[in-house]
Write a protein that holds these residues in place. Structure first.
Motif, PDB file in Angstrom:
ATOM      1  N   ALA A  26       0.855  -1.110   0.141  1.00 41.85           N
ATOM      2  CA  ALA A  26       0.042  -0.134   0.030  1.00 41.85           C
ATOM      3  C   ALA A  26       0.943   1.349  -0.144  1.00 41.85           C
ATOM      4  O   ALA A  26       0.493   2.270  -0.640  1.00 41.85           O
ATOM      5  N   CYS A  29       2.088   1.902  -3.550  1.00 43.90           N
ATOM      6  CA  CYS A  29       1.190   2.510  -4.317  1.00 43.90           C
ATOM      7  C   CYS A  29       1.180   3.884  -4.037  1.00 43.90           C
ATOM      8  O   CYS A  29       0.842   4.607  -5.100  1.00 43.90           O
ATOM      9  N   ILE A  54      -6.075   6.572  -8.763  1.00 48.93           N
ATOM     10  CA  ILE A  54      -6.477   5.175  -8.416  1.00 48.93           C
ATOM     11  C   ILE A  54      -5.433   4.574  -7.429  1.00 48.93           C
ATOM     12  O   ILE A  54      -5.943   3.870  -6.513  1.00 48.93           O
ATOM     13  N   LEU A  55      -4.235   4.956  -7.899  1.00 51.69           N
ATOM     14  CA  LEU A  55      -3.297   4.192  -6.902  1.00 51.69           C
ATOM     15  C   LEU A  55      -3.433   4.297  -5.383  1.00 51.69           C
ATOM     16  O   LEU A  55      -3.367   3.829  -4.570  1.00 51.69           O
ATOM     17  N   TYR A  58      -6.359   3.189  -3.984  1.00 50.61           N
ATOM     18  CA  TYR A  58      -6.264   1.676  -3.764  1.00 50.61           C
ATOM     19  C   TYR A  58      -5.188   1.336  -2.584  1.00 50.61           C
ATOM     20  O   TYR A  58      -5.480   0.467  -2.010  1.00 50.61           O
ATOM     21  N   GLN A  62      -6.229  -0.964   0.714  1.00 46.16           N
ATOM     22  CA  GLN A  62      -5.439  -2.083   1.350  1.00 46.16           C
ATOM     23  C   GLN A  62      -4.975  -1.558   2.622  1.00 46.16           C
ATOM     24  O   GLN A  62      -4.934  -2.644   3.383  1.00 46.16           O
ATOM     25  N   THR A  83      -6.892  -9.204  -4.125  1.00 47.51           N
ATOM     26  CA  THR A  83      -5.824  -8.380  -4.692  1.00 47.51           C
ATOM     27  C   THR A  83      -4.550  -8.969  -4.609  1.00 47.51           C
ATOM     28  O   THR A  83      -3.528  -8.835  -5.379  1.00 47.51           O
ATOM     29  N   GLN A  87      -2.171  -9.480  -8.068  1.00 48.83           N
ATOM     30  CA  GLN A  87      -0.855  -9.341  -7.665  1.00 48.83           C
ATOM     31  C   GLN A  87       0.062 -10.488  -8.500  1.00 48.83           C
ATOM     32  O   GLN A  87       1.075 -10.470  -9.149  1.00 48.83           O
TER      33      GLN A  87
END
Length: 131
Positions: A26, A29, A54-55, A58, A62, A83, A87
């Motif tokens: 996370a 991201c 979005i990142l 997300y 997470q 997720t 991945q």
């Protein structure tokens, strides 16, 4: 939120390991989101902002799910498992990246899945009271 108590013993330890790995993912991201915003230019402004947003969302979700699963919330395990499977698929399909990145992504997903799907965690989170 769940009415369950915090998992204890082996289940707690496994959930903490999974949470640490997910928090690292996370954090990555969120860092990528910030770097994306810092590298905006010309034709990529719209897509750069969108991908960064979005990142960031997300990564934030997470991190929140990782925290909630360590608190005993059953629902939080499902998005984490999904997720990690995604991945793992991505890691197996990376072609133009150094091998160590593929190994790192795949290993993190396997470790997290092993922790989240282990019998002690399933027992700790799987006690569904009658409705």
């Amino acid at each position: 939120m769940s009415a369950h108590a915090k998992p204890t013993g082996t289940a707690r330890n496994l959930l903490l390991v999974a949470a640490v790995v997910v928090l690292a993912e996370a954090g990555t991201c969120v860092v990528l989101a910030v770097l994306g915003l810092l590298d905006l230019g010309g034709d990529s402004i719209g897509s750069g902002i969108g991908v960064s947003l979005i990142l960031a969302v997300y990564g934030g979700f997470q991190a929140w799910a990782a925290w909630r699963v360590t608190e005993g919330d059953q629902w939080a395990r499902s998005p984490l498992v999904v997720t990690q499977i995604i991945q793992l698929i991505i890691a197996f399909n990376l072609a133009d990246v150094p091998t160590w990145i593929t190994v790192l992504l795949g290993s993190a997903a396997v470790v997290t899945l092993a922790c989240l799907l282990s019998p002690p965690v399933t027992r700790a989170l799987g006690d569904n009271p009658p409705v």
